[in-house]
Design a protein around this motif. Structure first.
Motif, PDB file in Angstrom:
ATOM      1  N   SER A   1      19.488  48.294  29.747  1.00  0.00           N
ATOM      2  CA  SER A   1      19.337  47.732  31.082  1.00  0.00           C
ATOM      3  C   SER A   1      20.440  46.681  31.260  1.00  0.00           C
ATOM      4  O   SER A   1      20.283  45.527  30.902  1.00  0.00           O
ATOM      5  CB  SER A   1      17.943  47.100  31.183  1.00  0.00           C
ATOM      6  N   SER A   2      21.557  47.140  31.824  1.00  0.00           N
ATOM      7  CA  SER A   2      22.705  46.230  31.911  1.00  0.00           C
ATOM      8  C   SER A   2      22.495  45.185  33.000  1.00  0.00           C
ATOM      9  O   SER A   2      22.127  45.531  34.122  1.00  0.00           O
ATOM     10  CB  SER A   2      23.985  47.021  32.203  1.00  0.00           C
ATOM     11  N   PRO A   3      22.769  43.921  32.666  1.00  0.00           N
ATOM     12  CA  PRO A   3      22.608  42.857  33.677  1.00  0.00           C
ATOM     13  C   PRO A   3      23.511  43.074  34.889  1.00  0.00           C
ATOM     14  O   PRO A   3      23.238  42.557  35.964  1.00  0.00           O
ATOM     15  CB  PRO A   3      23.019  41.583  32.938  1.00  0.00           C
ATOM     16  N   ASP A   4      24.574  43.864  34.736  1.00  0.00           N
ATOM     17  CA  ASP A   4      25.480  44.054  35.880  1.00  0.00           C
ATOM     18  C   ASP A   4      25.028  45.180  36.804  1.00  0.00           C
ATOM     19  O   ASP A   4      25.702  45.493  37.783  1.00  0.00           O
ATOM     20  CB  ASP A   4      26.913  44.285  35.398  1.00  0.00           C
ATOM     21  N   LYS A   5      23.899  45.810  36.458  1.00  0.00           N
ATOM     22  CA  LYS A   5      23.302  46.859  37.292  1.00  0.00           C
ATOM     23  C   LYS A   5      24.280  48.010  37.589  1.00  0.00           C
ATOM     24  O   LYS A   5      24.349  48.513  38.716  1.00  0.00           O
ATOM     25  CB  LYS A   5      22.750  46.281  38.595  1.00  0.00           C
ATOM     26  N   GLY A   6      25.066  48.364  36.582  1.00  0.00           N
ATOM     27  CA  GLY A   6      25.947  49.529  36.729  1.00  0.00           C
ATOM     28  C   GLY A   6      27.273  49.253  37.402  1.00  0.00           C
ATOM     29  O   GLY A   6      27.947  50.191  37.846  1.00  0.00           O
ATOM     30  N   ARG A   7      27.698  47.980  37.446  1.00  0.00           N
ATOM     31  CA  ARG A   7      29.010  47.683  38.053  1.00  0.00           C
ATOM     32  C   ARG A   7      30.166  47.945  37.094  1.00  0.00           C
ATOM     33  O   ARG A   7      31.328  47.741  37.438  1.00  0.00           O
ATOM     34  CB  ARG A   7      29.048  46.234  38.557  1.00  0.00           C
TER      35      ARG A   7
ATOM     36  N   GLN B   1      28.332  55.329  33.259  1.00  0.00           N
ATOM     37  CA  GLN B   1      27.594  54.080  32.995  1.00  0.00           C
ATOM     38  C   GLN B   1      26.690  53.723  34.175  1.00  0.00           C
ATOM     39  O   GLN B   1      25.615  53.172  34.002  1.00  0.00           O
ATOM     40  CB  GLN B   1      28.524  52.938  32.565  1.00  0.00           C
ATOM     41  N   LEU B   2      27.110  54.096  35.393  1.00  0.00           N
ATOM     42  CA  LEU B   2      26.269  53.831  36.566  1.00  0.00           C
ATOM     43  C   LEU B   2      24.986  54.662  36.499  1.00  0.00           C
ATOM     44  O   LEU B   2      23.911  54.200  36.879  1.00  0.00           O
ATOM     45  CB  LEU B   2      27.049  54.139  37.851  1.00  0.00           C
TER      46      LEU B   2
ATOM     47  N   PHE C   1      21.918  53.242  35.025  1.00  0.00           N
ATOM     48  CA  PHE C   1      21.169  52.336  35.891  1.00  0.00           C
ATOM     49  C   PHE C   1      20.402  53.112  36.986  1.00  0.00           C
ATOM     50  O   PHE C   1      19.242  52.850  37.227  1.00  0.00           O
ATOM     51  CB  PHE C   1      22.112  51.324  36.542  1.00  0.00           C
ATOM     52  N   THR C   2      21.051  54.092  37.601  1.00  0.00           N
ATOM     53  CA  THR C   2      20.436  54.777  38.747  1.00  0.00           C
ATOM     54  C   THR C   2      19.418  55.826  38.336  1.00  0.00           C
ATOM     55  O   THR C   2      18.526  56.152  39.102  1.00  0.00           O
ATOM     56  CB  THR C   2      21.511  55.445  39.638  1.00  0.00           C
TER      57      THR C   2
ATOM     58  N   ARG D   1      17.009  55.714  36.393  1.00  0.00           N
ATOM     59  CA  ARG D   1      15.713  55.247  35.877  1.00  0.00           C
ATOM     60  C   ARG D   1      14.845  54.709  36.999  1.00  0.00           C
ATOM     61  O   ARG D   1      15.231  54.588  38.094  1.00  0.00           O
ATOM     62  CB  ARG D   1      15.877  54.211  34.788  1.00  0.00           C
TER      63      ARG D   1
END
Ligand code: GTB
Length: 213
Positions: free
Chosen positions: A10-16, A206-207, A210-211, A213
């Motif tokens: 769960s990346s803190p950058d939310k897939g940026r 990498q995005l 995040f998307t 899930r």
């Protein structure tokens, strides 16, 4: 043997694409090396099993057969050395591409990251604004010097290399500060790199973590 890298569950950058698995994914895409990803939680990163791979309890790591690596500089150098696409064949040109990898990591990244981190490490300090002004000046000086060195060229040297990959990733870390935008040639340099198919595939991958899930 397919390489396995680790990335934030769960990346803190939310897939940026700001976490450091992005640079490794991009390098792997540039050389056309397939890879698998093992996602790890913050808690797992601090467990002995992960620390055996990464003593500092961080991502990313790289495993391939008997080899386990940490530190993105070392990982990308390893990838670049073994396949065509990230380091020139000519020995002197290769040395200069490697030099730019070090410049990105040792000279440009530290002031950029220090500026970013001041905001949350010292967020309640009365001297935060003063500190940020100082750190912003330091980061701006580096970007100005980099901008002068790049000039009107497409890449840092004759052809795109691991040095550009690392530098562009570092410049992306300054997103939101407005500093890169002060130098139109640096903005264009970042955009040019982001248009590369390999970058786009890595970013999408990498995005999707995040998307999906
Ligand atoms: N020098 C090492 C390398 O290059 O491999 C640094 C690795 C590193 O900093 N990893 C970070 C990490 O695991 C993730 S990338 N941190 C957890 C910890 O130390 O406990 C740094 C990062 C994280 C988040 C954002 N973001 O959200 O924008 C950007 C960059």
């Amino acid at each position: 043997m397919t390489a396995v890298i680790t990335a934030f569950e769960s990346s803190p950058d939310k897939g940026r694409g700001l976490a450091r698995d992005m640079r490794v994914r991009w390098a792997l895409e540039e050389v056309g090396q397939p890879y698998d990803v093992r996602l790890v939680s913050f808690a797992e990163m601090k467990q002995p099993a992960h620390r055996a791979l990464q003593p500092f309890g961080q991502i990313p790591t790289y495993e391939e057969g008997d080899l386990a690596l940490f530190e993105t500089g070392a990982i990308i150098f390893h990838i670049a050395e073994r396949s065509a696409g990230l380091l020139p064949g000519d020995a002197n040109e290769r040395a200069r591409a490697i030099m730019w990898m070090f410049a990105a990591l040792n000279t440009v990244e530290p002031p950029v990251v220090e500026l970013e981190q001041a905001g949350y490490l010292a967020e309640d300090k009365p001297w935060l604004e003063e500190l940020q002004t100082i750190l912003e000046g330091r980061a701006r000086a580096r970007l100005s010097e980099l901008s002068n060195s790049l000039g009107g060229a497409e890449w840092l040297e004759r052809e795109f290399s691991a040095g550009d990959l690392m530098m562009v990733i570092v410049l992306r870390r300054a997103e939101g500060t407005g500093l890169v935008e002060e130098y139109p040639n640096l903005s264009a340099y970042v955009a040019r790199a982001q248009a590369r198919p390999a970058y786009r595939r890595a970013f999408a991958a990498q995005l999707a973590v995040f998307t999906d899930r």
